[in-house]
Design a protein around this motif. Structure first.
Motif, short mmCIF file in Angstrom:
data_model
loop_
_atom_site.label_atom_id
_atom_site.label_comp_id
_atom_site.label_asym_id
_atom_site.label_seq_id
_atom_site.Cartn_x
_atom_site.Cartn_y
_atom_site.Cartn_z
N ALA A 141 31.18 18.16 12.84
CA ALA A 141 30.69 18.80 12.82
C ALA A 141 30.13 19.40 14.04
CB ALA A 141 29.43 18.82 11.98
N TRP A 142 30.44 20.60 14.35
CA TRP A 142 29.70 20.87 15.89
C TRP A 142 28.53 22.04 15.08
CZ3 TRP A 142 30.73 17.68 19.17
CH2 TRP A 142 30.83 17.97 20.56
N SER A 143 27.89 22.28 16.20
CA SER A 143 26.69 23.64 16.81
C SER A 143 27.28 24.55 16.12
CB SER A 143 26.56 23.47 17.87
OG SER A 143 27.99 24.33 19.15
N LYS A 144 26.76 25.91 15.69
CA LYS A 144 26.75 27.03 15.42
C LYS A 144 27.92 27.11 13.82
CE LYS A 144 25.52 28.89 19.74
NZ LYS A 144 26.13 30.22 20.65
N SER A 145 27.90 25.98 13.42
CA SER A 145 28.63 25.01 11.94
C SER A 145 30.06 25.36 12.32
CB SER A 145 28.43 27.20 11.23
OG SER A 145 27.27 27.12 10.55
N ARG A 146 30.93 25.34 13.62
CA ARG A 146 31.92 25.02 14.15
C ARG A 146 32.13 23.81 13.78
NH1 ARG A 146 31.27 26.64 20.40
NH2 ARG A 146 29.55 25.49 20.12
N VAL A 147 33.94 23.28 13.81
CA VAL A 147 34.24 21.45 13.62
C VAL A 147 34.85 21.62 15.24
CG1 VAL A 147 36.26 20.42 11.95
CG2 VAL A 147 34.31 22.65 11.47
N THR A 176 33.33 30.23 15.95
CA THR A 176 32.52 30.51 15.21
C THR A 176 32.97 31.20 13.81
OG1 THR A 176 30.49 29.80 16.67
CG2 THR A 176 30.01 31.29 14.51
N ASP A 177 33.63 32.60 14.37
CA ASP A 177 34.33 33.15 13.28
C ASP A 177 35.45 32.79 12.48
OD1 ASP A 177 36.10 33.31 15.43
OD2 ASP A 177 37.21 34.91 15.10
N SER A 193 35.75 29.72 11.48
CA SER A 193 35.37 28.57 10.92
C SER A 193 35.19 28.77 9.04
CB SER A 193 33.88 27.90 11.12
OG SER A 193 34.19 27.30 12.90
N PRO A 194 34.74 30.07 8.41
CA PRO A 194 34.87 29.28 7.22
C PRO A 194 36.46 29.68 6.89
CG PRO A 194 33.23 31.13 8.34
CD PRO A 194 34.04 31.36 9.67
N LYS A 197 37.92 25.95 6.47
CA LYS A 197 37.61 25.25 5.62
C LYS A 197 38.29 25.52 4.27
CE LYS A 197 33.04 24.42 8.01
NZ LYS A 197 31.58 25.21 8.27
#
Length: 253
Positions: A215-221, A237-238, A240-241, A244
């Protein structure tokens, strides 16, 4: 029927418009554009047309860039001299893919298809998905050249692709690295989205190359790849969803 044409060859655009009017005298060609930037500007300032005819290779880049900047909600018919983009075309709003030189009977069939699909968007989406499923043939091997040597690498043996110092490389599961002629945008269209995912502007990874995820900052991986990469591999970031969803096999974006 309000029609927009996106085509950078003036003669080709004129011929297409003429053929459309011969087949559909009441059709209105509302504009003809020749570049990605012109299209982005047009869509930001105008009402969505009923139908778009779109070339793929435009004066300033690939027309697929338009879909990244604009939510095009109307059907699209691609007209191009190249057949290798068919799979990518049917992942956007395309209802048909016509090859140049354009034949009148093929154009007529494409317009008739648009008329049939127009009343029910659900039917159109189903038709598009069926076309995608029927055309899924992805690259099985990558041909690479280094010096006077030519080598063939099976895609199943590739761990990831990446860009470094403006050069594109592949890395195999055996830690062998080779420069490739394709850029990452092109590779996205050639590789199976079930097996490969573009995590950021610099990396496309195989699902079999992922050794660990953090798990990384700003919901990143952050990914730990095998073989290891000297370049940091963080899912943007854009993306990441979608990443997953890709991991679970629910998405092919």
């Amino acid at each position: 029927m309000r029609i927009l044409i996106i085509e950078d060859e003036e003669l080709a655009a004129e011929r297409l418009a003429r053929m459309i009017h011969e087949l559909e005298p009441k059709a209105q060609i509302i504009d003809t554009l020749c570049s990605v930037n012109a299209a982005l500007k047009w869509f930001s300032e105008n009402k969505m047309p009923d139908l778009v005819f779109m070339d793929i290779n435009l004066a300033d880049g690939s027309s697929f860039e338009i879909f990244k900047g604009v939510n095009i909600t109307c059907p699209v018919i691609f007209v191009t001299a190249f057949d290798q983009y068919a799979i990518a075309a049917f992942k956007v709003n395309s209802i048909d893919y016509l090859l140049k030189p354009l034949k009148k009977e093929e154009l007529k069939a494409a317009i008739e298809k648009f008329k049939r699909l127009k009343p029910a968007s659900t039917d159109m989406n189903l038709a598009i998905q069926q076309l995608i499923d029927s055309r899924k043939e992805y690259q099985k091997r990558i041909i690479i050249r280094f010096g006077e040597n030519i080598k063939m690498v099976d895609v199943k043996d590739i761990a990831y692709f990446y860009t470094e110092d403006k050069i594109n490389y592949l890395c195999t599961h055996q830690s062998l690295r080779y420069p490739v002629d394709f850029n990452l945008d092109e590779l996205e269209q050639l590789l199976s989205p079930k097996e490969f995912f573009r995590i950021n502007r610099q990396f496309i990874v195989s699902i079999t190359s992922i050794e660990k995820m953090l798990a990384w900052s700003k919901s990143r991986v952050k990914l730990v790849l095998k073989p290891a990469s000297d370049i940091e591999t963080i899912v943007s970031t854009d993306r990441s969803p979608h990443f997953k969803e890709w991991l679970t096999g629910k998405s092919e974006i």
